[in-house]
Motif scaffolding. Structure first.
Motif, PDB file in Angstrom:
ATOM      1  N   SER A 217      42.658  37.434  56.178  1.00  0.00           N
ATOM      2  CA  SER A 217      43.644  37.270  57.120  1.00  0.00           C
ATOM      3  C   SER A 217      44.093  38.392  57.883  1.00  0.00           C
ATOM      4  CB  SER A 217      44.908  36.436  56.505  1.00  0.00           C
ATOM      5  OG  SER A 217      44.392  35.165  56.101  1.00  0.00           O
ATOM      6  N   PHE A 218      44.304  39.644  57.029  1.00  0.00           N
ATOM      7  CA  PHE A 218      44.569  40.633  57.550  1.00  0.00           C
ATOM      8  C   PHE A 218      43.599  41.130  58.853  1.00  0.00           C
ATOM      9  CE2 PHE A 218      44.466  45.421  57.805  1.00  0.00           C
ATOM     10  CZ  PHE A 218      45.451  45.635  58.304  1.00  0.00           C
ATOM     11  N   ARG A 234      51.099  50.935  64.951  1.00  0.00           N
ATOM     12  CA  ARG A 234      52.198  50.619  64.013  1.00  0.00           C
ATOM     13  C   ARG A 234      51.721  49.838  62.858  1.00  0.00           C
ATOM     14  NH1 ARG A 234      58.164  48.964  65.708  1.00  0.00           N
ATOM     15  NH2 ARG A 234      59.022  47.969  63.897  1.00  0.00           N
ATOM     16  N   MET A 235      50.796  48.708  63.074  1.00  0.00           N
ATOM     17  CA  MET A 235      50.278  47.881  61.809  1.00  0.00           C
ATOM     18  C   MET A 235      49.401  48.946  60.757  1.00  0.00           C
ATOM     19  SD  MET A 235      47.773  44.576  62.168  1.00  0.00           S
ATOM     20  CE  MET A 235      49.056  43.939  63.401  1.00  0.00           C
ATOM     21  N   VAL A 236      48.722  49.789  61.235  1.00  0.00           N
ATOM     22  CA  VAL A 236      47.910  50.648  60.370  1.00  0.00           C
ATOM     23  C   VAL A 236      48.834  51.667  59.601  1.00  0.00           C
ATOM     24  CG1 VAL A 236      46.363  52.646  60.225  1.00  0.00           C
ATOM     25  CG2 VAL A 236      45.916  50.676  61.646  1.00  0.00           C
ATOM     26  N   CYS A 273      38.071  48.277  54.869  1.00  0.00           N
ATOM     27  CA  CYS A 273      36.974  48.311  55.963  1.00  0.00           C
ATOM     28  C   CYS A 273      37.544  47.900  57.371  1.00  0.00           C
ATOM     29  CB  CYS A 273      36.058  47.394  55.225  1.00  0.00           C
ATOM     30  SG  CYS A 273      35.146  48.145  54.021  1.00  0.00           S
ATOM     31  N   HIS A 274      38.511  46.839  57.154  1.00  0.00           N
ATOM     32  CA  HIS A 274      39.016  46.266  58.575  1.00  0.00           C
ATOM     33  C   HIS A 274      39.486  47.557  59.455  1.00  0.00           C
ATOM     34  CE1 HIS A 274      38.113  42.081  58.586  1.00  0.00           C
ATOM     35  NE2 HIS A 274      38.406  41.966  57.016  1.00  0.00           N
ATOM     36  N   MET A 295      37.204  55.985  49.389  1.00  0.00           N
ATOM     37  CA  MET A 295      37.443  54.609  48.789  1.00  0.00           C
ATOM     38  C   MET A 295      36.569  53.647  49.136  1.00  0.00           C
ATOM     39  SD  MET A 295      41.071  52.626  49.578  1.00  0.00           S
ATOM     40  CE  MET A 295      41.419  51.100  48.805  1.00  0.00           C
ATOM     41  N   ILE A 296      36.117  53.678  50.342  1.00  0.00           N
ATOM     42  CA  ILE A 296      34.990  52.719  50.693  1.00  0.00           C
ATOM     43  C   ILE A 296      33.677  52.929  50.045  1.00  0.00           C
ATOM     44  CG2 ILE A 296      33.605  51.693  52.685  1.00  0.00           C
ATOM     45  CD1 ILE A 296      36.278  52.025  54.476  1.00  0.00           C
TER      46      ILE A 296
END
Length: 303
Positions: A217-218, A234-236, A273-274, A295-296
């Motif tokens: 959903s994100f 801003r979302m990041v 990843c997104h 991390m990925i």
């Protein structure tokens, strides 16, 4: 095609469609549901028409239509959350909701997305409780629908900006924390309600599904192609603290081989990843980009 992006659509046509849909929402019979299923894609096409959106920006539509659309937003949100209706019609209802919240709120000093997002998050909590009690595929699908609708409302709020930005911030943190940790506090409540991972309530497989659904959903929210230039930045900014908190310390990451380190939880991996796929790296920053890549990489080794 008649309501295509550049086709002139009379405002009276939109008003007629709004009235027609409102008469059968919520549908009380199969016949009503068929009518809703036919009309909602048409309403979505009209609301997506660029000339209609320009009329809304120029305040040429009349106050009554804006009021009707705001009332309709609540109805289509409730319709989208109902698992019993046709998935294609529910998808059209979600499209209508996104377009209304983004383009057809007349008063720039207030927003209705706050109220709708609160209802969506409340539905998520009810679905988690339902999964605890029932554990059925239906309860999981209802949970997925609720999370996706949170993303629709959050992305519309983010693209609109202004007074809607706090709603987008709250939904972002809600989805990211749920994906990364499997638990989060429901925003907006006067007394914060915590949706907590409870092994006696949610089976491990369902907990895994919950985190993956929140991450998905994100991804739906951050991948929207609309709005201004800075909403994604801003979302990041709101998402990264929770994501990077799931990462191992930088010293440990630099000291040992990838295979010797545990990877992040699957939800955090998908969210990371997104962010990398949907955001210019200059927005993330060089140091944080290195942390996300590390991390990925560790996540791919583990999973």
């Amino acid at each position: 095609p008649a309501y295509g992006n550049d086709a002139p659509v009379p405002v009276a046509t939109l008003q007629h469609m709004i009235v027609s849909v409102s008469k059968v929402m919520p549908p009380l019979s199969q016949r009503d549901n068929v009518r809703v299923s036919v009309m909602l894609p048409l309403v979505a096409a009209i609301l997506g028409n660029s000339l209609m959106q320009q009329s809304a920006r120029d305040d040429e539509m009349g106050a009554s239509i804006f009021d009707q659309l705001e009332a309709m937003a609540v109805s289509v949100a409730d319709y989208s959350l109902c698992y019993d209706w046709d998935p294609r019609a529910r998808s059209s209802a979600s499209s209508c909701l996104f377009l209304i919240l983004l383009h057809y709120q007349r008063d720039k000093a207030k927003c209705i997305d706050h109220v709708i997002s609160e209802d969506c998050i409340s539905a998520v909590g009810q679905c988690i409780k339902g999964n605890c009690e029932e554990g059925t595929q239906r309860s999981l699908e209802s949970l997925r629908s609720s999370l996706d609708l949170c993303a629709v409302v959050g992305s519309a709020a983010a693209c609109r900006g202004g007074v809607s930005s706090p709603t987008a911030d709250a939904v972002t943190r809600f989805l990211v924390e749920l994906a990364c940790k499997g638990e989060t506090q429901a925003p907006f409540a006067e007394i914060p309600t915590t949706l907590v991972k409870d092994s006696t309530c949610i089976e491990p497989s369902a907990q895994h599904d919950l985190q993956l659904m929140a991450a998905s959903s994100f991804g739906l929210m951050i991948s929207v192609q609309n709005g201004g230039a800075f909403w994604r930045q801003r979302m990041v900014h709101n998402a990264l603290p929770s994501i990077l908190a799931m990462n191992a310390s930088n010293k440990a990451a630099e000291a040992g081989p990838l295979s010797a380190m545990s990877g992040p939880p699957i939800g955090a991996l998908v969210v990371a990843c997104h962010v990398v796929c949907c955001t210019p790296l200059v927005v993330i920053g060089e140091q944080r980009t290195k942390e996300l890549i590390n991390m990925i990489a560790r996540g791919f080794v583990e999973f």
